[in-house]
Write a protein that holds these residues in place. Structure first.
Motif, PDB file in Angstrom:
ATOM      1  N   ARG A   1       1.420  -2.201  12.570  1.00 60.37           N
ATOM      2  CA  ARG A   1       0.760  -2.167  11.278  1.00 60.37           C
ATOM      3  C   ARG A   1       0.716  -3.555  10.654  1.00 60.37           C
ATOM      4  O   ARG A   1      -0.234  -3.916   9.968  1.00 60.37           O
ATOM      5  CB  ARG A   1       1.564  -1.236  10.389  1.00 60.37           C
ATOM      6  CG  ARG A   1       0.839  -0.757   9.190  1.00 60.37           C
ATOM      7  CD  ARG A   1       1.800   0.119   8.469  1.00 60.37           C
ATOM      8  NE  ARG A   1       1.140   1.075   7.652  1.00 60.37           N
ATOM      9  CZ  ARG A   1       1.748   2.107   7.124  1.00 60.37           C
ATOM     10  NH1 ARG A   1       3.023   2.325   7.393  1.00 60.37           N
ATOM     11  NH2 ARG A   1       1.102   2.933   6.354  1.00 60.37           N
TER      12      ARG A   1
ATOM     13  N   GLN B   1      -2.326  -5.389  11.249  1.00 59.15           N
ATOM     14  CA  GLN B   1      -3.568  -4.832  10.705  1.00 59.15           C
ATOM     15  C   GLN B   1      -3.624  -5.108   9.208  1.00 59.15           C
ATOM     16  O   GLN B   1      -3.382  -4.232   8.398  1.00 59.15           O
ATOM     17  CB  GLN B   1      -3.624  -3.331  10.966  1.00 59.15           C
ATOM     18  CG  GLN B   1      -3.521  -2.955  12.418  1.00 59.15           C
ATOM     19  CD  GLN B   1      -4.783  -3.261  13.176  1.00 59.15           C
ATOM     20  OE1 GLN B   1      -5.875  -3.084  12.654  1.00 59.15           O
ATOM     21  NE2 GLN B   1      -4.648  -3.745  14.393  1.00 59.15           N
ATOM     22  N   THR B   2      -3.955  -6.350   8.863  1.00 57.10           N
ATOM     23  CA  THR B   2      -3.968  -6.700   7.450  1.00 57.10           C
ATOM     24  C   THR B   2      -5.230  -6.232   6.766  1.00 57.10           C
ATOM     25  O   THR B   2      -5.267  -6.104   5.551  1.00 57.10           O
ATOM     26  CB  THR B   2      -3.859  -8.216   7.281  1.00 57.10           C
ATOM     27  OG1 THR B   2      -4.914  -8.795   8.055  1.00 57.10           O
ATOM     28  CG2 THR B   2      -2.539  -8.716   7.785  1.00 57.10           C
ATOM     29  N   GLY B   3      -6.292  -6.048   7.549  1.00 57.56           N
ATOM     30  CA  GLY B   3      -7.571  -5.705   6.938  1.00 57.56           C
ATOM     31  C   GLY B   3      -8.335  -6.949   6.503  1.00 57.56           C
ATOM     32  O   GLY B   3      -9.459  -6.858   6.023  1.00 57.56           O
ATOM     33  N   LEU B   4      -7.734  -8.125   6.680  1.00 55.92           N
ATOM     34  CA  LEU B   4      -8.408  -9.368   6.284  1.00 55.92           C
ATOM     35  C   LEU B   4      -9.168  -9.916   7.482  1.00 55.92           C
ATOM     36  O   LEU B   4      -8.571 -10.236   8.505  1.00 55.92           O
ATOM     37  CB  LEU B   4      -7.378 -10.390   5.802  1.00 55.92           C
ATOM     38  CG  LEU B   4      -6.564  -9.940   4.587  1.00 55.92           C
ATOM     39  CD1 LEU B   4      -5.553 -11.013   4.205  1.00 55.92           C
ATOM     40  CD2 LEU B   4      -7.488  -9.625   3.427  1.00 55.92           C
TER      41      LEU B   4
ATOM     42  N   VAL C   1     -14.511 -10.783   0.819  1.00 55.60           N
ATOM     43  CA  VAL C   1     -14.247  -9.947   2.002  1.00 55.60           C
ATOM     44  C   VAL C   1     -12.836  -9.383   1.995  1.00 55.60           C
ATOM     45  O   VAL C   1     -12.562  -8.359   2.607  1.00 55.60           O
ATOM     46  CB  VAL C   1     -14.468 -10.713   3.326  1.00 55.60           C
ATOM     47  CG1 VAL C   1     -15.933 -10.931   3.577  1.00 55.60           C
ATOM     48  CG2 VAL C   1     -13.702 -12.009   3.323  1.00 55.60           C
ATOM     49  N   ASP C   2     -11.899 -10.048   1.311  1.00 53.16           N
ATOM     50  CA  ASP C   2     -10.535  -9.530   1.306  1.00 53.16           C
ATOM     51  C   ASP C   2     -10.439  -8.215   0.536  1.00 53.16           C
ATOM     52  O   ASP C   2      -9.513  -7.426   0.749  1.00 53.16           O
ATOM     53  CB  ASP C   2      -9.579 -10.559   0.698  1.00 53.16           C
ATOM     54  CG  ASP C   2      -9.365 -11.713   1.659  1.00 53.16           C
ATOM     55  OD1 ASP C   2      -9.960 -11.655   2.771  1.00 53.16           O
ATOM     56  OD2 ASP C   2      -8.627 -12.648   1.320  1.00 53.16           O
TER      57      ASP C   2
ATOM     58  N   ALA D   1     -12.578  -5.853   0.886  1.00 54.21           N
ATOM     59  CA  ALA D   1     -13.097  -4.802   1.781  1.00 54.21           C
ATOM     60  C   ALA D   1     -12.087  -4.531   2.895  1.00 54.21           C
ATOM     61  O   ALA D   1     -12.385  -4.650   4.073  1.00 54.21           O
ATOM     62  CB  ALA D   1     -14.439  -5.213   2.349  1.00 54.21           C
ATOM     63  N   ALA D   2     -10.857  -4.190   2.508  1.00 60.57           N
ATOM     64  CA  ALA D   2      -9.804  -3.985   3.512  1.00 60.57           C
ATOM     65  C   ALA D   2      -9.284  -2.552   3.466  1.00 60.57           C
ATOM     66  O   ALA D   2      -8.130  -2.282   3.730  1.00 60.57           O
ATOM     67  CB  ALA D   2      -8.664  -4.967   3.273  1.00 60.57           C
TER      68      ALA D   2
ATOM     69  N   LEU E   1      -9.799  -0.120   5.442  1.00 59.05           N
ATOM     70  CA  LEU E   1      -9.537   0.525   6.734  1.00 59.05           C
ATOM     71  C   LEU E   1      -8.256   0.031   7.393  1.00 59.05           C
ATOM     72  O   LEU E   1      -7.942   0.413   8.503  1.00 59.05           O
ATOM     73  CB  LEU E   1     -10.711   0.287   7.685  1.00 59.05           C
ATOM     74  CG  LEU E   1     -11.946   1.123   7.394  1.00 59.05           C
ATOM     75  CD1 LEU E   1     -13.022   0.798   8.413  1.00 59.05           C
ATOM     76  CD2 LEU E   1     -11.632   2.598   7.423  1.00 59.05           C
ATOM     77  N   LYS E   2      -7.488  -0.793   6.687  1.00 59.00           N
ATOM     78  CA  LYS E   2      -6.281  -1.302   7.348  1.00 59.00           C
ATOM     79  C   LYS E   2      -5.237  -0.193   7.492  1.00 59.00           C
ATOM     80  O   LYS E   2      -5.198   0.748   6.708  1.00 59.00           O
ATOM     81  CB  LYS E   2      -5.706  -2.467   6.556  1.00 59.00           C
ATOM     82  CG  LYS E   2      -5.041  -2.047   5.259  1.00 59.00           C
ATOM     83  CD  LYS E   2      -4.320  -3.212   4.664  1.00 59.00           C
ATOM     84  CE  LYS E   2      -3.699  -2.795   3.342  1.00 59.00           C
ATOM     85  NZ  LYS E   2      -3.093  -3.886   2.623  1.00 59.00           N
ATOM     86  N   GLY E   3      -4.361  -0.361   8.502  1.00 58.11           N
ATOM     87  CA  GLY E   3      -3.403   0.698   8.820  1.00 58.11           C
ATOM     88  C   GLY E   3      -2.259   0.751   7.838  1.00 58.11           C
ATOM     89  O   GLY E   3      -2.022  -0.152   7.066  1.00 58.11           O
TER      90      GLY E   3
END
Lengths: 647, 101
Positions: free
Chosen positions: A614, A617-620, B93-94, B96-97, B99-101
């Motif tokens: 996890r 998976q930062t989403g950045l 863009v940060d 739009a996160a 979907l992160k786990g």
């Protein structure tokens, strides 16, 4: 074709009555009986072809190489089939009267027909697999019928007990069959017998016999697997008569007689069967002396008589053992059906202490029981005399003086407890209205003998014509008396009948004393047994203060006999309690600390792995891009170093 | 005047680096898309340079393919940006996160 009809007619009846019982209502009894009767007539019609050389053989299915399934009616299975369908028919007719008014009238006949089918499968099969199938099916039918009144907890428990005990035997039989298949690769009886002495050496034969005997002991209530039989009396009385006296419990005798060539080839196996049979005969007889429930007395006498049969076929006196089966089927069915008449008339009273004086109230039942008692005791002229004499003398001829002594002694004990039953039930004053405590009967709500028989009474009996119950009993009286004469003297029709049957001729005959002397000895012991019973229960003085005497006896019965040698307690201690202890240990240790812990560990470790991944998976998107670039940079660096240098 | 291929490759590397830094460092998706275009064009420049240097037309053909892909990528990228920022308050863009786990 005819043989298939014999075999399948009861099955058709079972399915028909099971499926359409509610629609057929009171027709279920006559239909079920008629099908068994038809099966019996067809069996009679096959007499000629069955006794012809080579017997009657109908191949059915061929599976693997050497695995041919078929039906076979030879002399041995003919005798059994005739008893199963013939006595079965009479008991079906009797049941129409006995079960009249029961809520599950049709279900009863469906099960009974199914039982007859299962039993015929057992005896008509020409191979060991079919035998095993029939063996299992009769156990199932027995389970259904013992637990027929399934709203009684005691009946359900008895049914379960019988089934479990029988499965123990099935495992033994399977072991024997596996051994046969492993050594021979064939399952037909003929192949098995041909293999004795060739593919089957003596050690293997002995092991097969042991396996078969385990099955035989469970089904035929031999020590130490006998404990289910007395409890099986929870079933309706006709069931006790047909299954737990006349036919199913003698399957073990059939088994040994069927595999006679194997037993003839193994002296150790014969020794074992003889000893167990003798042990069963005497221990059952002793227990019969202290029972008060009329059906349990008969149950123990059944156990004892089957002990005789097993002892007979075990030591190699095959014709004698099988003959005792034949006569026993008649007189024991007779006794049970006679007892059923009494139980039926006394509104399900089964305790003989609450009977007494029934001779004048039920003269026909008295006659029926009297004939049965005379036959089972071996009074000269009655059927049991000839067959029991054959068995007892057979043990001596086979060179087992100890078994002979046991057989003679058991004959005396048999006379004692059977006449005790007769005197207590039929003579003296009627004690049905005497207070239970005055007779020493412990009043416990779940007592097996007195209480717990409410299910039959829930619906008022509108009594069927008594003839329906009396006629089969009256018919049974004839063979009970006369069938024994088939085996009168040397070269009797019975001995002729089995001449040359596979394995039957092997028994050695080297008697230490002439047969007539032996007969005299047996008769003297029987007379002693009768005299003792008469002195204790039959004299005028004994009858006058019967209540006090019965009370005394009830209270003074040795506990070891009341508890039937503590077999049940021992099984409870050894198997049930240890299984429960093992179970609770598993519950305390294995389940939480191994199984649950394992599952928990899998969950925890995957959670931990999830946490680890996890964090990436930062989403950045930038971080992803950076790692992408980093990865590419690593590749480039690798190739630059690896190939750049080499160039 | 003939310029040596090394210079083109160096220019390509510089452009690529600028593109990478733009993608990684900037948070405005439009700037990021433009930086990605820079990456494509840096690659194109390298392809054409090598094609000329080795006298092999495969590089030219690849350059055309990359241009096509770049056009498609720009169209899809702009569409995603338009849809995503209709639902988001800032152009970053940060944010739009989800979907992160």
């Amino acid at each position: 074709m005819m043989l298939a009809f014999v075999w399948l007619a009861p099955l058709a009846g079972g399915i028909l009555l099971w499926a359409f019982g509610p629609q057929l209502r009171s027709w279920a009894g006559p239909i079920g009986s008629a099908l068994i009767g038809a099966s019996f007539l067809a069996t009679c019609a096959l007499w000629g072809s069955a006794t012809a050389p080579g017997a009657l053989h109908v191949p059915l299915v061929s599976w693997l190489h050497g695995w041919n399934f078929g039906l076979q009616l030879d002399r041995l299975s003919l005798i059994w089939s005739l008893i199963i369908t013939g006595v079965g028919f009479l008991i079906h007719v009797y049941s129409i009267g006995y079960m009249d008014g029961d809520r599950a009238f049709a279900r009863f006949f469906a099960y009974m027909n199914f039982f007859v089918f299962a039993m015929l499968t057992l005896v008509l099969s020409d191979n060991v697999i079919g035998l095993l199938v029939g063996w299992g099916l009769v156990g199932l039918a027995s389970y259904f019928l013992i637990g027929f009144w399934f709203d009684r907890p005691s009946a359900v428990a008895a049914a379960r007990k019988a089934f479990v005990m029988n499965v123990v035997g099935d495992v033994g039989m399977m072991f024997a069959i596996f051994l046969i298949v492993a050594k021979l690769g064939a399952i037909g009886y003929a192949d098995v017998f041909a293999g004795v002495g060739h593919a089957l050496d003596s050690g293997t034969v002995f092991l097969i016999c042991v396996g078969l005997f385990v099955g035989c002991a469970a089904k035929s209530a031999q020590v130490p697997l006998h404990t289910w039989l007395p409890d099986a009396m929870e079933g309706p009385t006709p069931v006790s008569a047909l299954i737990h006296a006349a036919t199913m419990v003698t399957a073990g005798v059939y088994l040994i007689a069927r595999f006679a060539p194997l037993w003839s080839a193994s002296a150790e196996a014969r020794e074992m069967a003889g000893v167990i049979g003798g042990l069963t005969a005497i221990s059952g007889a002793v227990l019969g002396c202290v029972q008060w429930d009329i059906k349990r007395i008969l149950a123990y006498s059944t156990m004892s008589q089957i002990g005789y049969m097993i002892m007979g076929v075990g030591v190699g006196a095959f014709t004698g053992g099988v003959f005792h089966f034949l006569t026993h089927a008649f007189f024991k069915a007779q006794l049970f059906l006679g007892a059923g008449i009494i139980i039926h008339a006394l509104a399900n009273q089964q305790d003989v202490r609450r009977m007494g004086g029934l001779r004048t109230r039920m003269p026909f039942a008295f006659l029926a029981m009297l004939v049965g008692v005379l036959a089972i005791c071996g009074v000269p002229g009655f059927s049991g005399f000839f067959s029991k004499d054959d068995v007892i003398y057979g043990t001596l001829a086979a060179g087992h003086p100890w078994l002979y002594a046991v057989g003679v002694l058991t004959a005396g004990i048999t006379a004692y407890y059977m006449f005790r039953l007769l005197f207590v039930t039929f003579f003296g004053p009627y004690r049905g209205d005497v207070d239970a405590a005055a007779l020493g009967i412990a009043v416990e709500p779940s007592g097996p003998s007195v209480a717990g028989h409410h299910a039959e009474e829930e619906e008022p009996h509108h009594h069927a014509p008594p003839g329906l119950m009396n006629v089969p009993v009256a018919i049974l009286i004839l063979p009970t008396i006369f069938i024994g004469w088939l085996d009168f003297g040397e070269g009797s029709p019975w001995k002729q009948f089995f001449r040359g049957f596979p394995g039957f001729d092997a028994a050695a005959t080297s008697a230490a004393m002439p047969e007539l002397a032996s007969t005299g000895l047996v008769l003297a012991v029987v007379a002693a047994g009768f005299t003792l019973a008469y002195a204790r229960y039959g004299t005028t003085a004994a009858l006058r203060d019967a209540v006090a005497r019965l009370r005394n006896e009830t209270l003074r019965t040795p506990p070891v006999l009341v508890h039937a040698y503590y077999f049940d307690a021992a099984y409870e201690l050894i198997f049930a309690r240890s299984a429960r202890a093992l179970g609770s240990w598993f519950d305390r240790v294995i389940d939480p600390h191994v199984i649950d812990a394992g599952v928990r560990e899998v969950a925890i470790s995957s959670e931990w792995l999830g946490h680890l991944f996890r964090s990436f998976q930062t989403g950045l998107v930038r971080v992803y891009a950076l790692s992408l670039v980093f990865g590419v940079a690593c590749f480039v660096a690798y190739y630059a170093l690896a190939f750049g240098v080499s160039r | 005047m003939i310029v040596a291929p090394e210079n083109y490759v160096a220019l390509s590397a510089v452009l690529f680096t600028i593109g990478v830094v733009g993608v990684i460092a900037r948070r405005n998706p439009l700037i990021m898309l433009m930086s990605i275009e820079l990456l494509f064009n840096a690659a194109n420049l390298a392809l054409v340079t090598y094609a000329r240097a080795w006298v092999n037309n495969v590089g030219h053909i690849f350059a055309f393919l990359v241009i096509t892909v770049a056009a498609a990528e720009a169209a899809i990228g702009l569409a995603i940006v338009a849809v995503a920022f209709r639902n988001l308050p800032h152009v970053d863009v940060d944010d739009a996160a989800v979907l992160k786990g």
